[in-house]
Each structure stands twice: as C-alpha cells, then as structure tokens.
Design an enzyme around this catalytic site. Structure first.
Site, PDB file in Angstrom:
ATOM      1  N   GLY A  27      -9.532   4.975  -5.727  1.00  0.00           N
ATOM      2  CA  GLY A  27      -8.095   4.321  -5.880  1.00  0.00           C
ATOM      3  C   GLY A  27      -7.207   4.596  -5.158  1.00  0.00           C
ATOM      4  O   GLY A  27      -7.282   5.095  -3.750  1.00  0.00           O
ATOM      5  N   VAL A  28      -5.912   4.814  -5.560  1.00  0.00           N
ATOM      6  CA  VAL A  28      -4.763   5.386  -4.721  1.00  0.00           C
ATOM      7  C   VAL A  28      -4.754   6.924  -4.407  1.00  0.00           C
ATOM      8  O   VAL A  28      -4.611   7.362  -3.476  1.00  0.00           O
ATOM      9  CB  VAL A  28      -3.557   5.059  -5.689  1.00  0.00           C
ATOM     10  N   ASP A  29      -5.753   7.555  -5.222  1.00  0.00           N
ATOM     11  CA  ASP A  29      -6.092   9.057  -4.951  1.00  0.00           C
ATOM     12  C   ASP A  29      -6.704   8.874  -3.570  1.00  0.00           C
ATOM     13  O   ASP A  29      -6.511   9.715  -2.586  1.00  0.00           O
ATOM     14  CB  ASP A  29      -6.971   9.689  -5.981  1.00  0.00           C
ATOM     15  N   ASN A  83      -6.787  13.050 -10.731  1.00  0.00           N
ATOM     16  CA  ASN A  83      -7.351  13.639 -11.585  1.00  0.00           C
ATOM     17  C   ASN A  83      -7.291  15.127 -11.891  1.00  0.00           C
ATOM     18  O   ASN A  83      -6.481  15.641 -11.077  1.00  0.00           O
ATOM     19  CB  ASN A  83      -8.819  13.166 -11.735  1.00  0.00           C
ATOM     20  N   ASP A 100       0.986  -1.363   0.077  1.00  0.00           N
ATOM     21  CA  ASP A 100      -0.049  -0.027  -0.040  1.00  0.00           C
ATOM     22  C   ASP A 100       0.791   1.173   0.112  1.00  0.00           C
ATOM     23  O   ASP A 100       1.713   1.545   0.887  1.00  0.00           O
ATOM     24  CB  ASP A 100      -0.809  -0.102   1.132  1.00  0.00           C
ATOM     25  N   ILE A 101       0.986   2.073  -1.065  1.00  0.00           N
ATOM     26  CA  ILE A 101       1.787   3.067  -1.127  1.00  0.00           C
ATOM     27  C   ILE A 101       1.765   4.102  -0.126  1.00  0.00           C
ATOM     28  O   ILE A 101       2.931   4.672   0.207  1.00  0.00           O
ATOM     29  CB  ILE A 101       1.784   3.721  -2.372  1.00  0.00           C
ATOM     30  N   VAL A 132      -8.870   2.863 -12.702  1.00  0.00           N
ATOM     31  CA  VAL A 132     -10.196   3.493 -13.126  1.00  0.00           C
ATOM     32  C   VAL A 132      -9.822   3.955 -14.607  1.00  0.00           C
ATOM     33  O   VAL A 132     -10.665   3.970 -15.610  1.00  0.00           O
ATOM     34  CB  VAL A 132     -10.500   4.550 -12.367  1.00  0.00           C
ATOM     35  N   TYR A 133      -8.614   4.343 -15.032  1.00  0.00           N
ATOM     36  CA  TYR A 133      -8.424   5.098 -16.153  1.00  0.00           C
ATOM     37  C   TYR A 133      -8.258   4.054 -17.386  1.00  0.00           C
ATOM     38  O   TYR A 133      -7.831   4.421 -18.394  1.00  0.00           O
ATOM     39  CB  TYR A 133      -7.188   5.977 -16.459  1.00  0.00           C
TER      40      TYR A 133
HETATM   41  N1  APR Z   1      -1.300   1.506  -3.156  1.00  0.00           N
HETATM   42  C1  APR Z   1      -0.674   1.186  -4.420  1.00  0.00           C
HETATM   43  N2  APR Z   1      -1.457   1.115  -5.261  1.00  0.00           N
HETATM   44  C2  APR Z   1      -2.702   1.536  -5.227  1.00  0.00           C
HETATM   45  C3  APR Z   1      -3.332   1.657  -4.055  1.00  0.00           C
HETATM   46  C4  APR Z   1      -2.733   1.854  -2.814  1.00  0.00           C
HETATM   47  N3  APR Z   1      -3.217   2.182  -1.716  1.00  0.00           N
HETATM   48  N4  APR Z   1      -4.771   1.897  -4.364  1.00  0.00           N
HETATM   49  C5  APR Z   1      -4.881   1.546  -5.563  1.00  0.00           C
HETATM   50  N5  APR Z   1      -3.758   1.236  -6.268  1.00  0.00           N
HETATM   51  C6  APR Z   1      -3.402   0.910  -7.571  1.00  0.00           C
HETATM   52  C7  APR Z   1      -4.500   0.142  -8.506  1.00  0.00           C
HETATM   53  O1  APR Z   1      -4.555  -1.045  -7.995  1.00  0.00           O
HETATM   54  C8  APR Z   1      -4.095   0.633  -9.729  1.00  0.00           C
HETATM   55  O2  APR Z   1      -3.018  -0.498 -10.146  1.00  0.00           O
HETATM   56  O3  APR Z   1      -3.183   2.135  -8.305  1.00  0.00           O
HETATM   57  C9  APR Z   1      -3.407   1.909  -9.656  1.00  0.00           C
HETATM   58  C10 APR Z   1      -3.973   3.105 -10.362  1.00  0.00           C
HETATM   59  O4  APR Z   1      -5.340   3.009 -10.226  1.00  0.00           O
HETATM   60  P1  APR Z   1      -6.147   4.258  -9.807  1.00  0.00           P
HETATM   61  O5  APR Z   1      -6.005   4.782  -8.592  1.00  0.00           O
HETATM   62  O6  APR Z   1      -7.604   3.746 -10.081  1.00  0.00           O
HETATM   63  O7  APR Z   1      -5.650   5.416 -10.693  1.00  0.00           O
HETATM   64  P2  APR Z   1      -5.694   5.798 -12.362  1.00  0.00           P
HETATM   65  O8  APR Z   1      -6.332   4.323 -13.106  1.00  0.00           O
HETATM   66  O9  APR Z   1      -4.712   6.488 -12.749  1.00  0.00           O
HETATM   67  O10 APR Z   1      -7.376   6.660 -12.371  1.00  0.00           O
HETATM   68  C11 APR Z   1      -7.294   7.902 -11.634  1.00  0.00           C
HETATM   69  O11 APR Z   1      -9.132   7.405 -10.464  1.00  0.00           O
HETATM   70  O12 APR Z   1      -9.271   7.511  -8.165  1.00  0.00           O
HETATM   71  C12 APR Z   1      -9.437   8.157  -9.277  1.00  0.00           C
HETATM   72  O13 APR Z   1      -9.139  10.581  -8.605  1.00  0.00           O
HETATM   73  C13 APR Z   1      -8.533   9.372  -9.502  1.00  0.00           C
HETATM   74  O14 APR Z   1      -9.852  10.374 -11.198  1.00  0.00           O
HETATM   75  C14 APR Z   1      -8.492   9.666 -10.870  1.00  0.00           C
HETATM   76  C15 APR Z   1      -8.810   8.267 -11.524  1.00  0.00           C
END
Ligand code: APR
Length: 172
Positions: free
Chosen positions: A30-32, A22, A8-9, A124-125
């Site tokens: 997600g990670v955000d 975003n 978990d980052i 998500v993207y």
């Molecule tokens: N630690 C590490 N990696 C993580 C964590 C975490 N706690 N949570 C999720 N991830 C991974 C996901 O499994 C994925 O492989 O981060 C990667 C990116 O996924 P997303 O978080 O969905 O990001 P992204 O695909 O770039 O989409 C961005 O999603 O959360 C919204 O606000 C954000 O609109 C933006 C979009």
C-alpha cells in the site's frame, strides 16, 4: 484549512507526508510500500534506527514516529499505525483518531505548515472508508481549533471513490 486531493501522496510537495505503517515500521504494501519506494533505501535504514518499545514494535498503534523524507519532496515522513478493523467493538475509532492526533502533534513539533494524510487503515487494515473519513475530518478540525500548526492539512485520496468519500465527510 483542510483540503481533499486525489493524488499519489509520494508526489506531493508538502512539509510532511503521513505513512500508514505497521508497528514494525520496516515497510509493507500500500502507501507504506509507495513511500519507501519513492523515499529510497535510506528511509528503511532510518526506520530500523527507531528504537523498539516492545519486541517487534517500533510504533504502537495510535502513535507516530518521524523520519526524514530523503528522496521524497516532503522534508519529513510521519509514520503512524492505524488500527486493524475488527468490527468496531475494540476501540478502533479511538485508535484511528489517536493516529491522526499523534501525527498532527508530530507535524506541529517539527514546525510543519502543510501535512498530507493517506486514508489510514482503510486499505489492508479494512476500516470502513466513510467511518474513517468522518473520524479524520473530526480529528483534524478539533486539532486545528486549538493549534496554529499544521496550517494546511491535505486528506489524500488515491482514487475517485475515496475522493468522493472524503469530500462528503468534509461537507458534513
Ligand atoms: N498515495 C496515496 N494513498 C495511497 C497510496 C498512494 N501512493 N497507495 C495506497 N493508498 C491508499 C489506499 O488506497 C488506502 O485508501 O492508502 C490508504 C491506506 O491503505 P494501506 O496502504 O493499505 O494502509 P492501511 O490500511 O493503513 O494498512 C497498513 O498495510 O501496507 C501495509 O505496511 C502496511 O502493514 C501496514 C498496512
């Protein structure tokens, strides 16, 4: 040096963590969402303070913005915005590479020795994970060939499948 870690980052004790944000930079899932939850409410306030460069846009796709890490172990959060995957014909590869490069440049500007990246755009993207992993490794290698900082880059996998994908890209 580039390492793959499964974690978990938000728990990593590095100088900077990269957030897959975003363009509005006001949090998300997600990670955000994880980074905002772990950093605490001051992070949202710091994001709001980032000036808009267009209506509703604080960080254009492919760019990066830096805030403090607040309650995170990391001193900084580097917010970057990866491309939404639309089939590959709309410059997604270049925009993803740009997001990694802009984040590396932001880390260097802050004097960060270690920086941790999530797999930007692969959630998500919808960006294909293997293709994204190749771009991540290539872009970081290219940067490190010409810059001393950040000295150590962690590519963070949230699950075992992502770890396998990133390790395969690193071994290629
Ligand atoms: N630690 C590490 N990696 C993580 C964590 C975490 N706690 N949570 C999720 N991830 C991974 C996901 O499994 C994925 O492989 O981060 C990667 C990116 O996924 P997303 O978080 O969905 O990001 P992204 O695909 O770039 O989409 C961005 O999603 O959360 C919204 O606000 C954000 O609109 C933006 C979009």
């Amino acid at each position: 040096m580039i390492d793959v870690v499964q974690a978990d980052i938000t728990t990593l004790d590095v100088d900077a963590v990269v957030n897959a944000a975003n363009q509005r930079m006001l949090g998300g899932g997600g990670v955000d969402g994880a980074i905002h939850r772990a950093a605490g409410p001051e992070l949202l306030a710091a994001c709001r303070a980032v000036p808009e460069v267009a209506p509703g846009v604080r960080c254009p796709t492919g760019e990066a913005r830096v805030t403090p890490g607040f309650r995170l172990p990391a001193e900084f959060v580097i917010h970057t915005v990866g491309p939404v995957w639309r089939g590959g014909g709309e410059g997604e590869d270049d925009l993803l590479a740009s997001a990694y490069r802009a984040s590396l440049a932001a880390a260097q500007a802050k004097g960060a020795q270690t920086v941790a990246f999530p797999a930007i755009s692969t959630g998500v993207y919808g960006f294909p994970p293997q293709r994204a992993a190749r771009i991540a490794v290539e872009t970081v290698r290219q940067w490190q060939a010409g810059h001393d900082l950040p000295a150590r880059v962690l590519l963070v996998a949230f699950d075992a499948a992502s770890a396998r994908t990133l390790r395969a890209a690193l071994a290629a």
